[in-house]
Each structure stands twice: as C-alpha cells, then as structure tokens.
Design a protein around this motif. Structure first.
Motif, PDB file in Angstrom:
ATOM      1  N   TYR A 120      -3.867 -20.994   9.779  1.00  0.00           N
ATOM      2  CA  TYR A 120      -4.687 -19.599  10.501  1.00  0.00           C
ATOM      3  C   TYR A 120      -5.948 -19.830  10.626  1.00  0.00           C
ATOM      4  N   GLY A 121      -6.454 -20.940  10.190  1.00  0.00           N
ATOM      5  CA  GLY A 121      -7.902 -21.185  10.158  1.00  0.00           C
ATOM      6  C   GLY A 121      -8.783 -20.499   9.049  1.00  0.00           C
ATOM      7  N   ILE A 122      -7.952 -20.259   7.949  1.00  0.00           N
ATOM      8  CA  ILE A 122      -8.699 -19.783   6.719  1.00  0.00           C
ATOM      9  C   ILE A 122      -8.698 -20.849   5.831  1.00  0.00           C
ATOM     10  N   ARG A 123      -9.883 -21.062   5.294  1.00  0.00           N
ATOM     11  CA  ARG A 123     -10.060 -22.296   4.061  1.00  0.00           C
ATOM     12  C   ARG A 123     -10.976 -21.489   3.004  1.00  0.00           C
ATOM     13  N   PRO A 124     -10.086 -20.951   1.875  1.00  0.00           N
ATOM     14  CA  PRO A 124     -10.833 -20.513   0.778  1.00  0.00           C
ATOM     15  C   PRO A 124     -11.345 -21.692  -0.229  1.00  0.00           C
ATOM     16  N   ALA A 125     -12.212 -21.150  -1.050  1.00  0.00           N
ATOM     17  CA  ALA A 125     -12.868 -22.026  -2.127  1.00  0.00           C
ATOM     18  C   ALA A 125     -11.407 -22.556  -2.800  1.00  0.00           C
ATOM     19  N   PRO A 126     -11.255 -23.723  -3.055  1.00  0.00           N
ATOM     20  CA  PRO A 126     -10.152 -24.209  -3.521  1.00  0.00           C
ATOM     21  C   PRO A 126      -9.874 -23.972  -5.115  1.00  0.00           C
ATOM     22  N   ASP A 127     -11.198 -23.717  -5.790  1.00  0.00           N
ATOM     23  CA  ASP A 127     -11.112 -23.550  -7.289  1.00  0.00           C
ATOM     24  C   ASP A 127     -11.723 -22.267  -7.559  1.00  0.00           C
ATOM     25  N   THR A 128     -12.027 -21.280  -6.661  1.00  0.00           N
ATOM     26  CA  THR A 128     -12.830 -20.098  -6.926  1.00  0.00           C
ATOM     27  C   THR A 128     -12.104 -18.944  -6.752  1.00  0.00           C
ATOM     28  N   PRO A 129     -11.286 -18.389  -7.792  1.00  0.00           N
ATOM     29  CA  PRO A 129     -10.590 -17.032  -7.331  1.00  0.00           C
ATOM     30  C   PRO A 129     -11.496 -16.099  -6.768  1.00  0.00           C
ATOM     31  N   GLY A 161      -7.384 -16.581  -3.129  1.00  0.00           N
ATOM     32  CA  GLY A 161      -7.645 -16.922  -1.924  1.00  0.00           C
ATOM     33  C   GLY A 161      -7.022 -16.529  -0.796  1.00  0.00           C
ATOM     34  N   LEU A 162      -5.716 -15.888  -1.140  1.00  0.00           N
ATOM     35  CA  LEU A 162      -4.835 -15.083  -0.270  1.00  0.00           C
ATOM     36  C   LEU A 162      -5.376 -13.803  -0.445  1.00  0.00           C
ATOM     37  N   VAL A 163      -5.659 -13.175   1.000  1.00  0.00           N
ATOM     38  CA  VAL A 163      -5.893 -11.798   1.057  1.00  0.00           C
ATOM     39  C   VAL A 163      -5.004 -11.389   1.988  1.00  0.00           C
ATOM     40  N   LEU A 164      -3.845 -10.429   1.710  1.00  0.00           N
ATOM     41  CA  LEU A 164      -2.918  -9.849   2.495  1.00  0.00           C
ATOM     42  C   LEU A 164      -2.794  -8.602   2.672  1.00  0.00           C
ATOM     43  N   ALA A 165      -2.947  -8.011   3.944  1.00  0.00           N
ATOM     44  CA  ALA A 165      -2.962  -6.670   4.213  1.00  0.00           C
ATOM     45  C   ALA A 165      -1.697  -6.194   4.796  1.00  0.00           C
ATOM     46  N   GLU A 166      -1.160  -5.093   4.444  1.00  0.00           N
ATOM     47  CA  GLU A 166       0.080  -4.405   4.997  1.00  0.00           C
ATOM     48  C   GLU A 166      -0.143  -2.947   5.678  1.00  0.00           C
ATOM     49  N   ALA A 167       0.540  -2.701   6.672  1.00  0.00           N
ATOM     50  CA  ALA A 167       0.551  -1.278   6.831  1.00  0.00           C
ATOM     51  C   ALA A 167       2.246  -1.016   6.922  1.00  0.00           C
ATOM     52  N   GLU A 168       2.523   0.315   6.531  1.00  0.00           N
ATOM     53  CA  GLU A 168       3.875   0.634   6.538  1.00  0.00           C
ATOM     54  C   GLU A 168       3.854   1.784   7.374  1.00  0.00           C
ATOM     55  N   PHE A 169       5.040   1.951   8.086  1.00  0.00           N
ATOM     56  CA  PHE A 169       5.288   3.059   9.089  1.00  0.00           C
ATOM     57  C   PHE A 169       6.568   3.820   8.788  1.00  0.00           C
ATOM     58  N   THR A 170       6.757   4.881   9.350  1.00  0.00           N
ATOM     59  CA  THR A 170       7.918   5.814   9.253  1.00  0.00           C
ATOM     60  C   THR A 170       8.699   5.786  10.501  1.00  0.00           C
ATOM     61  N   THR A 171       8.177   5.365  11.818  1.00  0.00           N
ATOM     62  CA  THR A 171       8.770   5.257  13.132  1.00  0.00           C
ATOM     63  C   THR A 171       8.560   3.863  13.380  1.00  0.00           C
ATOM     64  N   ASP A 172       9.467   3.637  14.341  1.00  0.00           N
ATOM     65  CA  ASP A 172       9.245   2.175  15.408  1.00  0.00           C
ATOM     66  C   ASP A 172       8.114   2.366  16.225  1.00  0.00           C
ATOM     67  N   ALA A 173       8.048   3.535  16.605  1.00  0.00           N
ATOM     68  CA  ALA A 173       6.881   3.751  17.601  1.00  0.00           C
ATOM     69  C   ALA A 173       5.730   3.529  16.937  1.00  0.00           C
ATOM     70  N   ALA A 174       5.488   4.217  15.954  1.00  0.00           N
ATOM     71  CA  ALA A 174       4.120   4.047  15.047  1.00  0.00           C
ATOM     72  C   ALA A 174       3.937   2.557  14.670  1.00  0.00           C
ATOM     73  N   ALA A 175       4.825   1.867  14.222  1.00  0.00           N
ATOM     74  CA  ALA A 175       4.724   0.305  14.381  1.00  0.00           C
ATOM     75  C   ALA A 175       4.524  -0.406  15.267  1.00  0.00           C
ATOM     76  N   ARG A 176       4.840  -0.248  16.395  1.00  0.00           N
ATOM     77  CA  ARG A 176       4.406  -1.001  17.567  1.00  0.00           C
ATOM     78  C   ARG A 176       3.263  -0.541  18.226  1.00  0.00           C
TER      79      ARG A 176
END
Length: 187
Positions: A175-184, A122-137
């Motif tokens: 965060y207002g996310i309610r996945p089905a408790p028993d369904t992967p 139920g957890l879907v987590l996205a990430e973005a990686e950056f090489t500079t502080d300016a790109a991250a901001r």
C-alpha cells in the motif's frame, strides 16, 4: 455460489465495519480518548479475550467476544457476540492458550485508530463501525486515509495476531507505506 445473508441472531449482532490504513498516528488535538488494549485470541477457537484500560482515568473493561466471519467481502464482517467479564473471570480465562496482540486505541470520531506494539509497530489501522448498511456504504473516509483494507484479510485481528514483522512490512509496502523498521511509534 451465493453467500447466505448474515442475520442477527438471538445473542449475536451483525458487525458492520470498514478498516483503513494510515501512514502514521494522528496529531494529539483531535484525540478524544485513548486506551491500552490487549487481545488474547484463544487457540483453536473464534474467541477473543480483551482487556481494555483507559489511559485517562485507569478504568478497565474485560470482554469475551466471539466473531463469526461473513462468507463474503464488504463492510458486513459477520456476527459478533460479547460477554462482559469481572476481573476474576478474565484472569481465569486468561490462563487458556492464546496468541496475544497489544495496541493503543485512539478515539478520533468517527474513527478508532489502533497503533500497534512490536512486532507490528508501524501499523496504524483505523476502523469505523456502523449500525446500518446504508451508513457503511455512504461513509466518506477522511483525507489522512492511505488505503481502505476492509476486504484485505491480512488486516484483521485474527490474522495480525499471527503476523511476523517481515510479513507486516511487506503488507504495508503493498500500500506504499514504509515505516522505520526498528522504531516503534508511540501514542
């Protein structure tokens, strides 16, 4: 007290990353690659042992990583040092006591999207990686993002590996996310 600046060292680099929650996995069309990842967080250390296998061609990669967290919030996560391992080296280190976290990572540029196995289904987590502080901001998250959790320590691998199902459901509800408790979810 002001935190010391995080500086790249001889063997470590600065890890710049922003993390986001999604309500569910992406549709298959934008996915450019997928792989199964098993992370072993070695007990009593800042070390992570990773096995990653491509779901396309079966290629495998093994890494030992040390993460030294930054002492402040924001996109600079701290210092990261990685060593690539042979399968034999991985197997030797995999004998050490560790807590395990498994997931499927989908590449949907510019994001890596992790779909977690039980008990964190139920957890879907996205990430973005950056090489500079300016790109991250300056990064503008895509519209499917529910919330940014870069500064929420509950959504780091080192915390998630110790989380129970009930913990996760509460954190997602914040965060207002309610996945089905028993369904992967599956990729």
């Amino acid at each position: 007290m002001t935190a010391e600046p995080v500086r790249e060292e001889k063997y470590a680099r600065i890890e710049r990353e922003r993390r986001f929650l999604l309500a569910g996995p992406p549709p298959p069309a934008p996915v450019t690659a997928s792989r199964r990842i098993t992370d072993r967080y070695l007990a009593g250390t800042r070390l992570r042992l990773r096995r990653s296998e491509s779901l396309t061609d079966g290629s495998r990669e093994f890494k030992l990583t040390q993460k030294v967290p930054a002492a402040r919030p924001g996109h600079i996560q701290g210092l990261i040092t990685s060593v690539y391992l042979s399968p034999a080296e991985y197997e030797l280190l995999a004998r050490l006591p560790a807590a395990t976290l498994s997931k499927t990572r989908l590449s949907v540029p510019p994001l890596g999207i992790d779909i977690f196995d039980p008990p964190l289904h139920g957890l879907v987590l996205a990430e973005a990686e950056f090489t500079t502080d300016a790109a991250a901001r300056s990064f503008l998250p895509p519209p499917q993002i529910v919330a940014e959790v870069t500064d929420d320590p509950r959504f780091t691998g080192g915390s998630l590996v110790h989380a129970h199902r009930e913990d996760l459901l509460g954190w997602l509800a914040d965060y207002g996310i309610r996945p089905a408790p028993d369904t992967p979810w599956t990729a």
